[in-house]
Design an enzyme around this catalytic site. Sequence first.
Site, PDB file in Angstrom:
ATOM      1  N   GLY A  98      -2.218   3.312   4.084  1.00 24.86           N
ATOM      2  CA  GLY A  98      -2.944   3.947   5.167  1.00 24.86           C
ATOM      3  C   GLY A  98      -2.895   5.458   5.206  1.00 24.86           C
ATOM      4  O   GLY A  98      -3.398   6.065   6.138  1.00 24.86           O
ATOM      5  N   CYS A  99      -2.280   6.060   4.213  1.00 23.97           N
ATOM      6  CA  CYS A  99      -2.190   7.523   4.177  1.00 23.97           C
ATOM      7  C   CYS A  99      -3.351   8.087   3.363  1.00 23.97           C
ATOM      8  O   CYS A  99      -3.774   7.487   2.385  1.00 23.97           O
ATOM      9  CB  CYS A  99      -0.867   7.966   3.551  1.00 23.97           C
ATOM     10  SG  CYS A  99       0.575   7.427   4.484  1.00 23.97           S
TER      11      CYS A  99
END
Length: 134
Positions: free
Chosen positions: A46-47
């Site tokens: 999710g980064c």
Amino acid sequence: MTFEEFEAEWEAALDAEDRYRALIALGAALPPMDPALKASATRVPGCSANVWVYPLVEGGTLRFQADSDAAITKGIVAVVVALANGRTPEEVLATDFEGVIDRLGLRAQLSSNRTQGLPNMIARVREAARRLAA
């Protein structure tokens, strides 16, 4: 650089540029991460940039190796691990990461794209603490 040193620099910063410099300096102060640990199992999902976090246990306390391929994101993950390093799993689980992030105003200083993975970085650190506390 300790979290306390970073916080003092952050608070003394005159503008957003100074805060970015403090965040980048904290990330640059992270010890080098063993390249073998930069694997899918240690990658934080999710980064916007690649971020890796790997827990180590030293005498009952946690230490984290962390890295990112983006300087500001590396600073963000450095904040998270600085709050957890040298603490017992129970202390890590009791740490109010979100409260500290909010107190610093970190989210307000950074674009949403840069902070979108922050909850997952915190979750990765807490997950390691939960496993070790059990």
